[in-house]
Enzyme design. Structure first.
Site, PDB file in Angstrom:
ATOM      1  N   ASP A   1      -5.223   3.232  -1.509  1.00 41.30           N
ATOM      2  CA  ASP A   1      -6.255   3.580  -0.541  1.00 41.30           C
ATOM      3  C   ASP A   1      -6.933   4.870  -0.964  1.00 41.30           C
ATOM      4  O   ASP A   1      -6.368   5.947  -0.814  1.00 41.30           O
ATOM      5  CB  ASP A   1      -5.630   3.765   0.843  1.00 41.30           C
ATOM      6  CG  ASP A   1      -5.120   2.459   1.407  1.00 41.30           C
ATOM      7  OD1 ASP A   1      -5.916   1.507   1.508  1.00 41.30           O
ATOM      8  OD2 ASP A   1      -3.926   2.390   1.733  1.00 41.30           O
TER       9      ASP A   1
ATOM     10  N   ASP B   1      -5.004  -6.001   6.237  1.00 41.47           N
ATOM     11  CA  ASP B   1      -4.525  -4.666   5.907  1.00 41.47           C
ATOM     12  C   ASP B   1      -4.386  -3.843   7.178  1.00 41.47           C
ATOM     13  O   ASP B   1      -5.372  -3.597   7.881  1.00 41.47           O
ATOM     14  CB  ASP B   1      -5.521  -4.003   4.946  1.00 41.47           C
ATOM     15  CG  ASP B   1      -5.040  -2.654   4.452  1.00 41.47           C
ATOM     16  OD1 ASP B   1      -3.914  -2.249   4.794  1.00 41.47           O
ATOM     17  OD2 ASP B   1      -5.812  -1.999   3.722  1.00 41.47           O
TER      18      ASP B   1
ATOM     19  N   SER C   1       0.872  -1.178   0.000  1.00 42.94           N
ATOM     20  CA  SER C   1       0.000   0.000   0.000  1.00 42.94           C
ATOM     21  C   SER C   1       0.904   1.221   0.000  1.00 42.94           C
ATOM     22  O   SER C   1       1.749   1.385   0.891  1.00 42.94           O
ATOM     23  CB  SER C   1      -0.874   0.004   1.261  1.00 42.94           C
ATOM     24  OG  SER C   1      -1.324   1.319   1.518  1.00 42.94           O
TER      25      SER C   1
ATOM     26  N   SER D   1       3.764   0.966   6.077  1.00 45.23           N
ATOM     27  CA  SER D   1       4.900   1.531   6.823  1.00 45.23           C
ATOM     28  C   SER D   1       6.000   0.487   7.006  1.00 45.23           C
ATOM     29  O   SER D   1       7.177   0.839   7.115  1.00 45.23           O
ATOM     30  CB  SER D   1       4.458   2.092   8.170  1.00 45.23           C
ATOM     31  OG  SER D   1       3.819   1.121   8.948  1.00 45.23           O
TER      32      SER D   1
ATOM     33  N   GLY E   1      -7.598   4.281   7.547  1.00 47.77           N
ATOM     34  CA  GLY E   1      -7.331   5.681   7.222  1.00 47.77           C
ATOM     35  C   GLY E   1      -5.911   6.141   7.486  1.00 47.77           C
ATOM     36  O   GLY E   1      -5.476   7.123   6.905  1.00 47.77           O
TER      37      GLY E   1
HETATM   38  C1  DX5 Z   1      -5.110   2.232   6.053  1.00 41.66           C
HETATM   39  C2  DX5 Z   1      -4.748   1.478   4.828  1.00 41.66           C
HETATM   40  C3  DX5 Z   1      -3.545   0.651   4.927  1.00 41.66           C
HETATM   41  C4  DX5 Z   1      -2.404   1.361   5.555  1.00 41.66           C
HETATM   42  C5  DX5 Z   1      -1.576   0.345   6.187  1.00 41.66           C
HETATM   43  O1  DX5 Z   1      -6.451   2.331   6.195  1.00 41.66           O
HETATM   44  O2  DX5 Z   1      -5.779   0.687   4.315  1.00 41.66           O
HETATM   45  O3  DX5 Z   1      -3.171   0.096   3.683  1.00 41.66           O
HETATM   46  O4  DX5 Z   1      -1.729   2.131   4.634  1.00 41.66           O
HETATM   47  O5  DX5 Z   1      -0.474   0.947   6.743  1.00 41.66           O
HETATM   48  P1  DX5 Z   1       0.480   0.150   7.719  1.00 41.66           P
HETATM   49  O6  DX5 Z   1       1.029  -1.033   6.945  1.00 41.66           O
HETATM   50  O7  DX5 Z   1       1.500   1.162   8.048  1.00 41.66           O
HETATM   51  O8  DX5 Z   1      -0.351  -0.259   8.881  1.00 41.66           O
END
Ligand code: DX5
Length: 215
Positions: A30, A170, A3, A193, A137
């Site tokens: 996203d 996710d 993502s 991240s 989000g």
């Molecule tokens: C947040 C997104 C995710 C997010 C995950 O709502 O759907 O894809 O970017 O980020 P990490 O991997 O940092 O938790």
């Protein structure tokens, strides 16, 4: 699946290239509207340009209040899969059918508070369930501990229904929890991240793959 939300918002192309060179097999975009979730990320034009720029399949994850509005709006953007939130729709079956009619694979996402059982009637009609491991989000949050139990339950529901839907997790996915998520029944892990915040993005995905495969 990478993502790009945690990538450089002013240089999304470099975030895409980083995901590719790190060995991601999908890109997740996203799309958020500042209403279903407080944040605003990007819209259909970023989806279209991403699909033009990458050979990887693209998933559009709609974090929007009115998913119906986005199906036509994103028609022809080139995404292979479109995920909408069960909590955002009063007519999920209609949305699923409308997405499939566009030649796109439909999937349903559920927030941490929504039980896996809420999906039972939809499982035969979707290609993917996206289970949020965090409040949607924002990237950079920690995986909510009860996610493992929810994945196990969803795995049972999918296997007993004969559905071919895959389970995606996710949010909060990192090397230290990837194995447990897959053992609980996850098929696909979304990393943001964990990839963009890592000193060596390629190593981050390699490490997760190694851990998941038990090598
Ligand atoms: C947040 C997104 C995710 C997010 C995950 O709502 O759907 O894809 O970017 O980020 P990490 O991997 O940092 O938790």
């Amino acid at each position: 699946m990478a993502s790009i939300l945690a990538g450089d918002a002013l240089n999304l192309l470099s975030a895409i290239r980083m995901a590719e060179s790190a060995g991601a097999d999908w890109i997740s975009l996203d799309v958020s509207d500042g209403h279903f979730v407080p944040t605003i990320s990007f819209g259909e034009e970023v989806v279209r340009r991403t699909c033009q720029e990458t050979k990887l399949p693209v998933e559009a994850h709609l974090m929007v209040s009115r998913p119906d509005d986005w199906i036509d709006r994103m028609d022809g953007c080139g995404h292979r899969q479109m995920i909408f939130h069960l909590e955002a729709s009063q007519r999920a079956m209609g949305v699923i059918n409308a997405i499939r009619k566009k030649g796109v694979q439909p999937g349903v996402a559920i927030n941490p508070e929504t039980p896996a059982d809420a999906l039972v009637t939809l499982l035969p009609y979707i290609d993917s369930v996206c289970m949020m491991g965090i409040a949607p989000g924002f990237s950079g949050q920690q995986l909510i501990e009860y996610t493992y139990k929810k994945v196990e339950r969803l795995r049972e529901l999918i296997d007993s229904s004969g559905s071919t839907a895959t389970i995606t997790i996710d949010g909060g996915v990192k090397a230290h929890n990837a194995r447990q998520l897959v053992e609980a029944g996850a098929d696909v892990l979304v990393v943001s991240s964990g990839l963009y915040g890592h000193a060596n993005p390629q190593e981050s995905l390699n490490e997760i793959r190694r851990i998941v495969s038990g090598d």
